[in-house]
Design a protein around this motif. Structure first.
Motif, PDB file in Angstrom:
ATOM      1  N   UNK A 103     -28.020  -9.378  -8.849  1.00  0.00           N
ATOM      2  CA  UNK A 103     -26.637  -8.929  -8.730  1.00  0.00           C
ATOM      3  C   UNK A 103     -25.701 -10.086  -8.388  1.00  0.00           C
ATOM      4  N   UNK A 104     -26.108 -10.932  -7.453  1.00  0.00           N
ATOM      5  CA  UNK A 104     -25.222 -12.009  -7.003  1.00  0.00           C
ATOM      6  C   UNK A 104     -25.066 -13.106  -8.048  1.00  0.00           C
ATOM      7  N   UNK A 105     -26.095 -13.302  -8.879  1.00  0.00           N
ATOM      8  CA  UNK A 105     -26.048 -14.388  -9.863  1.00  0.00           C
ATOM      9  C   UNK A 105     -25.846 -13.908 -11.297  1.00  0.00           C
ATOM     10  N   UNK A 106     -25.654 -12.588 -11.487  1.00  0.00           N
ATOM     11  CA  UNK A 106     -25.447 -12.015 -12.834  1.00  0.00           C
ATOM     12  C   UNK A 106     -26.552 -12.437 -13.799  1.00  0.00           C
ATOM     13  N   UNK A 107     -27.794 -12.248 -13.398  1.00  0.00           N
ATOM     14  CA  UNK A 107     -28.930 -12.676 -14.207  1.00  0.00           C
ATOM     15  C   UNK A 107     -29.341 -11.593 -15.200  1.00  0.00           C
TER      16      UNK A 107
END
Length: 449
Positions: free
Chosen positions: A224-228
């Motif tokens: 979620x934090x890195x849009x992976x």
């Protein structure tokens, strides 16, 4: 829109089933993906669910079972024979198969393993070696790797010979000669940069790999934090690439966590099937009803200690639910925020005391506001200034207590290894009821008697 479409599908399906028109039902199922079929099955009573399940295409059985809630899945699998389960498993990718095997009886799981070829069996065993709620348990071993010292032209020729890519592939993983993870080569760079460039010149070295031991919830937060879309998984220490995790697996983790938190706050679990038979459903819920009964008797005991006061001042009995209810709501708001904070790993590192101060200040501000409102209502209702003062003070005190309990209960339960979402609401209700009654009746005894 998606919700109304699902309701419309369910309505049409029920109408067709009620009318005995099974052919339209079978056509409708053929047009749906496995997740949509699972949603339909979970929304049907058992008899209709079994009928619809028998009409699902065999090649979709495994995917549908994986998307079902645990209780629904277990009930359906209980009625499937070994050959059906083995066939359903054979249609799954390795990461999904690992999840599927976890729910099978040991004898059936062994037959599933024997039905795989040697390579797939080795890959499955490597995933099963890790706990299901870790990166190693979530990963798929089907990765595409390249070396840093080859040109982009060579990589493109390799991919053309390969013919296809694993689903959700947004990048290739770059490894050294020993399989150690070095970085990623995104597909857009592979296609847009000059073909004579080496992989080492265009690769991205900043994307961190996930250790196999990382908890599933931490994995979902990283995505979620890195849009992976995908992430490499490595062994700790030597950093050897062993697999990858894709966004579809992470979405399943997020959905399962959300479902767990909401059900736990009601004293239920993920095995709860909305359309389960009466007896097992009643048995599962009886435990928490019994615990709640004990807490209710605790509150009743406190009230009983002030029987003489209530007999002489009946108005206190009328106002008791108001004070307890307002404290319960305020405490539930704080408790929910704390559980959410723990779920997102936002609580820790010394910020608990800051949260406590903040919640107490919020409680005091709201407590003063609503204490004044309730006191005014009590004054005009019972025409007693002192009674209004008592109920206002009790309201303010119980709001502050609710804030304290809302913070300390999840912190304490977490340290004891108990899930705050599962037990927090019961403990909170006990405190706010008991303290609310005690504050109101105790102040009433001191001031009005």
């Amino acid at each position: 829109m998606a919700s109304s479409a699902a309701e419309s599908r369910l309505t049409r399906l029920r109408e067709a089933l009620d009318g005995g028109r099974l052919l339209p039902v079978k056509r409708s199922l053929a047009a749906l993906n496995p997740a949509e079929i699972a949603d339909l099955l979970a929304a049907l009573p058992w008899a209709e669910r079994k009928l619809v399940w028998d009409m699902v295409a065999p090649e979709d059985d495994g995917e549908v079972l994986l998307h079902l809630p645990e209780g629904v899945r277990d009930n359906l699998m209980r009625d499937m024979d070994t050959d059906e389960l083995v066939a359903a498993a054979g249609e799954l990718d390795i990461d999904d198969l690992a999840d599927f095997v976890e729910h099978l009886p040991e004898t059936v799981a062994q037959q599933v393993m024997l039905a795989l070829d040697a390579d797939d069996r080795t890959r499955l065993e490597s995933v099963l070696a890790f706990e299901p709620d870790t990166a190693g348990g979530l990963m798929n071993t089907d990765t595409v790797t390249v070396r840093p010292d080859v040109s982009l032209e060579v990589v493109q020729r390799y991919l053309r010979r390969r013919g296809d890519l694993p689903s959700h592939t947004d990048a290739l993983f770059v490894v050294d000669r020993y399989g150690g993870y070095l970085g990623t080569l995104s597909l857009d760079k592979l296609l847009t940069r000059p073909e004579d460039h080496l992989v080492a010149q265009v690769m991205d070295r900043s994307r961190e790999a996930l250790p196999v031991t990382m908890k599933a919830r931490e994995v979902s937060q990283r995505f979620q934090s890195s849009d992976l879309v995908s992430a490499p998984v490595v062994t700790p220490g030597d950093g050897r690439l062993v697999g990858r995790i894709t966004i579809d697996d992470v979405v399943d983790v997020i959905r399962a966590d959300a479902q767990h938190d909401w059900l736990s706050m009601a004293g239920l679990n993920q095995e709860e099937d909305l359309f389960a038979p009466v007896r097992p459903a009643a048995r599962r819920r009886a435990v928490w009803l019994g615990i709640n009964l004990v807490t209710a008797f605790a509150a009743s005991y406190v009230v009983g200690q002030f029987e003489a006061t209530i007999t002489q001042i009946v108005a206190l009995a009328v106002l008791m639910p108001v004070v307890a209810s307002m404290g319960g709501i305020a405490g539930s708001q704080t408790l929910t925020l704390m559980i959410r904070g723990y779920a997102l790993n936002q609580i820790g590192g010394g910020n608990t005391l800051w949260l406590l101060r903040k919640e107490i200040l919020v409680a005091l501000m709201n407590g003063v506001l609503w204490a004044v409102v309730v006191a005014i209502i009590a004054y005009f209702w019972f025409h007693s200034f002192m009674l209004a003062l008592v109920v206002g003070m009790a309201m303010l005190a119980n709001q502050a207590i609710a804030a304290l309990v809302g913070v300390f209960v999840p912190v304490t339960l977490k340290k004891l290894g108990v899930d705050p979402a599962l037990a927090g609401s019961v403990v909170l209700t006990t405190f706010t009821d008991v303290c609310g009654f005690f504050c109101l009746l105790g102040l009433g005894t001191l001031i009005l008697m």
